[in-house]
Write a protein that holds these residues in place. Structure first.
Motif, short mmCIF file in Angstrom:
data_model
loop_
_atom_site.label_atom_id
_atom_site.label_comp_id
_atom_site.label_asym_id
_atom_site.label_seq_id
_atom_site.Cartn_x
_atom_site.Cartn_y
_atom_site.Cartn_z
N ASN A 168 -3.89 6.82 -5.95
CA ASN A 168 -4.21 6.07 -4.45
C ASN A 168 -5.33 5.32 -4.57
O ASN A 168 -5.62 4.57 -3.50
CB ASN A 168 -4.54 7.16 -3.46
CG ASN A 168 -3.36 8.15 -3.46
OD1 ASN A 168 -2.14 7.52 -3.26
ND2 ASN A 168 -3.50 9.40 -3.48
N LYS B 193 -5.11 3.50 -0.73
CA LYS B 193 -4.08 3.79 0.08
C LYS B 193 -4.59 4.79 1.34
O LYS B 193 -5.18 5.80 1.12
CB LYS B 193 -2.58 4.44 -0.30
CG LYS B 193 -2.20 3.34 -1.61
CD LYS B 193 -1.06 4.25 -1.98
CE LYS B 193 -0.41 3.26 -3.17
NZ LYS B 193 0.70 4.06 -4.06
N ASN C 27 1.54 5.03 3.06
CA ASN C 27 1.49 4.25 1.69
C ASN C 27 1.52 2.98 1.98
O ASN C 27 1.05 2.01 1.19
CB ASN C 27 2.63 4.56 0.87
CG ASN C 27 2.40 6.15 0.02
OD1 ASN C 27 0.93 6.56 0.09
ND2 ASN C 27 3.36 6.56 -0.26
#
Length: 356
Positions: free
Chosen positions: A95, A145, A149
């Protein structure tokens, strides 16, 4: 040689007049990086998604899946001034991504003629020395993120180092914040540069300063103010990707650049000035790219005090194969109008291909 003497006077005058222009410091950071982005007239705040996102919008770093590196070189004034950029980014986890970059914009081997004539009035060319006037920016960016998303955020911390030979030097620091949001084929971007304002603190060598302060006849200059401030700027971008047949894709983006000062942009007020830009990129199967853009709309005051509108068109091509992307842009990185156009080259390497 004449050009470098002229540039020496230019930098000397800039130093002497720093107080008057302190709100427009670090202008070298507005030039931009990556030939692909410059070929689109810098209209990439919503679509940037590789290592060069460190500069354009750090939120785009989330698009990186493996190590990436980038190099760029540009020159103008017949090669006297050089602009170089290098960047590296890597994922931390699924992420978030971390990136670093460095920019150098400088003129080297400038003739220092302040001691050409001695106290007796004799000219001694052996007393001429060389120096460099260079600006550096060191950037560390982090992106991740958010809960959704489709929404990404990035932060860029930068340290600015500026050196004018032995005459003066400065340190500065500031922060940029960027957002990107994707929905279907639409992309949106927001980039806030110098969000906290960027400060530059100058240290001036008074002994060397005294040698140049009378370089402009009739101007008995005092030491300039030693603090410069770069005001915040905003960039808003909207982009869309279009599939054309089986192999062709067209990417289009429109950006609005906002500066909170009165300028000669196409729309200007005491509060904010707006400068639009638009670019497109046509690719064949993500291998060959053709780019074009237009931006930098400025009102130019003529000798008769009338105003004319100028604009800057850009053009670029690119080629990507086996994890290596090479891009070229024909653009004017220094100014608008009748100035010579510059050839810009960049290369980006994506290590994910070599892991296959």
């Amino acid at each position: 040689m004449k050009h470098k003497i002229l540039l020496f006077l230019l930098f000397s005058s800039t130093l002497l007049c720093a107080q008057a222009f302190r709100n427009y410091s670090n202008e070298f950071l507005t030039i931009g990086v990556d030939a692909a982005a410059l070929g689109m007239s810098k209209s990439v705040v919503a679509t940037t998604h590789d290592v060069n996102s460190i500069y354009w919008n750090p939120a785009g770093l989330v698009g990186i899946e493996d190590y990436q590196g980038s190099l760029m070189h540009a020159s103008y004034f017949a090669g006297i001034a050089n602009y170089n950029h290098a960047a590296f980014a890597m994922p931390i986890d699924g992420n978030s991504v971390l990136g670093v970059s460095v920019i150098r914009f400088g003129v080297d081997d400038i003739l220092n003629t302040t001691e050409l004539i001695d106290s007796q009035g004799n000219i001694d060319f052996n007393r001429i020395s060389l120096f460099s006037a260079a600006d550096y920016a060191f950037n560390v960016a982090y992106a991740r993120k958010l809960i959704f998303n489709d929404l990404k955020i990035g932060v860029n911390a930068k340290i600015v180092r500026r050196i004018i030979g032995d005459f003066a030097s400065s340190w500065g620091f500031g922060f940029d914040v960027g957002l990107q949001f994707d929905r279907n084929d639409w992309k949106f971007g927001l980039m806030a540069r110098d969000i906290t304002t960027t400060f530059n603190s100058w240290a001036i060598n008074e002994e060397e300063f005294n040698k140049i302060k009378d370089a402009i006849p009739g101007e008995n200059q005092e030491l300039p103010q030693t603090t410069e401030i770069t005001k915040p700027k905003l960039q808003l971008g909207v982009a869309r990707n279009w599939e054309i047949g089986r192999y062709f894709n067209l990417l289009t983006e429109v950006d609005i650049n906002m500066r909170f000062a009165k300028t000669n942009d196409i729309f200007s007020s005491d509060f904010v000035s707006l400068d639009p830009a638009a670019g497109f990129q046509l690719d064949y199967d993500k291998i060959v790219y053709v780019r074009a853009g237009i931006g930098n709309f400025q009102y130019i005051t003529e000798f008769d005090n009338s105003k004319s509108l100028s604009m800057q068109p850009n053009f670029g091509v690119g080629f990507k194969y086996n994890g290596i992307q090479i891009d070229y842009a024909l653009t004017n990185i220094g100014s608008v109008g009748n100035a010579l156009y510059s050839n810009i080259f960049s290369v980006t390497i994506d290590y994910s291909f070599f892991r296959r």
